[in-house]
Write a protein that holds these residues in place. Sequence first.
Motif, PDB file in Angstrom:
ATOM      1  N   GLU A 113      46.811   8.463  56.436  1.00  0.00           N
ATOM      2  CA  GLU A 113      46.758   9.900  56.676  1.00  0.00           C
ATOM      3  C   GLU A 113      47.742  10.606  55.747  1.00  0.00           C
ATOM      4  O   GLU A 113      48.853  10.125  55.526  1.00  0.00           O
ATOM      5  CB  GLU A 113      47.114  10.231  58.127  1.00  0.00           C
ATOM      6  CG  GLU A 113      46.105   9.730  59.141  1.00  0.00           C
ATOM      7  CD  GLU A 113      46.440  10.186  60.547  1.00  0.00           C
ATOM      8  OE1 GLU A 113      47.379  11.015  60.695  1.00  0.00           O
ATOM      9  OE2 GLU A 113      45.784   9.728  61.486  1.00  0.00           O
ATOM     10  N   GLN A 167      35.877  15.699  60.323  1.00  0.00           N
ATOM     11  CA  GLN A 167      37.125  15.886  61.050  1.00  0.00           C
ATOM     12  C   GLN A 167      38.317  15.843  60.104  1.00  0.00           C
ATOM     13  O   GLN A 167      39.274  16.616  60.251  1.00  0.00           O
ATOM     14  CB  GLN A 167      37.272  14.807  62.126  1.00  0.00           C
ATOM     15  CG  GLN A 167      38.479  15.003  63.037  1.00  0.00           C
ATOM     16  CD  GLN A 167      38.433  16.312  63.797  1.00  0.00           C
ATOM     17  OE1 GLN A 167      37.471  16.581  64.526  1.00  0.00           O
ATOM     18  NE2 GLN A 167      39.455  17.152  63.626  1.00  0.00           N
ATOM     19  N   LEU A 168      38.256  14.947  59.118  1.00  0.00           N
ATOM     20  CA  LEU A 168      39.329  14.864  58.125  1.00  0.00           C
ATOM     21  C   LEU A 168      39.461  16.183  57.372  1.00  0.00           C
ATOM     22  O   LEU A 168      40.573  16.676  57.146  1.00  0.00           O
ATOM     23  CB  LEU A 168      39.046  13.704  57.170  1.00  0.00           C
ATOM     24  CG  LEU A 168      40.032  13.462  56.025  1.00  0.00           C
ATOM     25  CD1 LEU A 168      40.182  11.965  55.770  1.00  0.00           C
ATOM     26  CD2 LEU A 168      39.556  14.143  54.744  1.00  0.00           C
ATOM     27  N   ASP A 202      41.123  18.632  59.596  1.00  0.00           N
ATOM     28  CA  ASP A 202      42.549  18.320  59.734  1.00  0.00           C
ATOM     29  C   ASP A 202      43.325  18.750  58.492  1.00  0.00           C
ATOM     30  O   ASP A 202      44.414  19.340  58.595  1.00  0.00           O
ATOM     31  CB  ASP A 202      42.741  16.824  59.978  1.00  0.00           C
ATOM     32  CG  ASP A 202      42.230  16.377  61.337  1.00  0.00           C
ATOM     33  OD1 ASP A 202      41.986  17.249  62.200  1.00  0.00           O
ATOM     34  OD2 ASP A 202      42.056  15.154  61.535  1.00  0.00           O
ATOM     35  N   TRP A 203      42.775  18.446  57.314  1.00  0.00           N
ATOM     36  CA  TRP A 203      43.449  18.836  56.077  1.00  0.00           C
ATOM     37  C   TRP A 203      43.533  20.360  55.962  1.00  0.00           C
ATOM     38  O   TRP A 203      44.563  20.899  55.554  1.00  0.00           O
ATOM     39  CB  TRP A 203      42.711  18.264  54.874  1.00  0.00           C
ATOM     40  CG  TRP A 203      42.929  16.801  54.656  1.00  0.00           C
ATOM     41  CD1 TRP A 203      43.598  15.927  55.479  1.00  0.00           C
ATOM     42  CD2 TRP A 203      42.474  16.034  53.542  1.00  0.00           C
ATOM     43  NE1 TRP A 203      43.582  14.661  54.934  1.00  0.00           N
ATOM     44  CE2 TRP A 203      42.908  14.691  53.756  1.00  0.00           C
ATOM     45  CE3 TRP A 203      41.744  16.328  52.403  1.00  0.00           C
ATOM     46  CZ2 TRP A 203      42.625  13.663  52.847  1.00  0.00           C
ATOM     47  CZ3 TRP A 203      41.461  15.310  51.496  1.00  0.00           C
ATOM     48  CH2 TRP A 203      41.903  13.998  51.714  1.00  0.00           C
ATOM     49  N   LYS A 249      46.304  21.551  58.256  1.00  0.00           N
ATOM     50  CA  LYS A 249      47.646  21.267  57.744  1.00  0.00           C
ATOM     51  C   LYS A 249      48.008  22.203  56.592  1.00  0.00           C
ATOM     52  O   LYS A 249      49.138  22.706  56.512  1.00  0.00           O
ATOM     53  CB  LYS A 249      47.737  19.810  57.290  1.00  0.00           C
ATOM     54  CG  LYS A 249      47.737  18.803  58.431  1.00  0.00           C
ATOM     55  CD  LYS A 249      47.765  17.373  57.908  1.00  0.00           C
ATOM     56  CE  LYS A 249      47.771  16.365  59.049  1.00  0.00           C
ATOM     57  NZ  LYS A 249      47.759  14.959  58.557  1.00  0.00           N
TER      58      LYS A 249
END
Length: 389
Positions: free
Chosen positions: A4, A49-50, A53-54, A57
Amino acid sequence: MSDELSAAELVALVRRAFLPSERDRSLAFLVDVPASAEADNPAWRQRRQLAADWAGKLAGAGDELGLGVRLVFYEAVGANNADLPGQACYHPGGRLPTSAAELAGLPQVALEQVLADNDILIAPTEYSATAPLKLAAPRLGFRAATMPGFSPSMVAALRIDYGEVNRRVELLSGLLTRAQAAEIEFSVTGGQFCRLFLDLRRRRAHSSGGFFPRPGNAGNLPSGESYIVPYEGEEDPSRSSGLLPVQFGDEVVYYRIENNRAREVEGDGPAATREAEHLRREPAYGNLAELGLGVLGDFGLEPSGEILLDEKLGLHIAFGRSDHFGGQVGAKDFSSPREVVHIDRVYVPQLQPDVEVSSARLVIPGEEAIQLIRDGRYVVDFSSAEPVS
């Protein structure tokens, strides 16, 4: 090391890859969703989902990065490097869409407008958007990193020394641009010895070294290859010819190349039958669209099962669409959008254990031929390349 990326690592990645300036205002993640829930798969769901998430962030680090961050979804086109759909949706927050049906209830925006409104695009998609984004970037002024098939197992490839990667890639691009031809020899375990001549006249090589600092530029991330489209015979017949072996499972298929096209398939197994039918149905599939020289194999990376990373590990040859690289074969040459393809065949032992590049040389006018590869390994002197800051 974790698979991650932290917020700090993502900020550093964006800064290194895109060199944002005060003129840049917005970064968007461009993500495809399946046409139906039945078309979905676990890796695709994980990738969506990644991306979310990125995006979260980076949005949280907005003051540090100096960019607004948005998440954009569009219906998957069902084929790699096919033209993108006309409409997309900015994600309003909350639950991620699982199919195109769920996009219908969201405000629609022209995808071309999305591309024009965002300075930087990152596209972790199921189906590669590289070709349409490379073609649109010079016209609309964005820059983009395409990440088709990206998975957490590839995170290590985002942490390597891209200054050194780019240094090697630029050296190879310089050699490819100067060359008039590539002479490649293949050894096949228990099979034929094959020679392939690729006509490189009237072409310029491209570098994919992990840097996208200028508007109008798009390419893969992870990066690490130099590539060139063989001459396709626009003015006079292409001289590309020979026999090209490709391993599918335990079977090696041989393509008879003439005028830069696969004209015939040799072999007795099911893969040969399937490939011959594909060529009969879609002659444009037989176009030799790319000679690529990946360098990441020398950085300790292993195949991931996704072409995004695997093609960067060594020499590869692609079939099909080439217009996004400066060639002549495009979507119009295929029978339908879903038949458009640009597919790489990668020559590293883990992927084609029975086929080895025993020799690859570049023919440069007025110079001695340059040996790039011998017995499956680069022998070119990378130390002569100038460092990249």
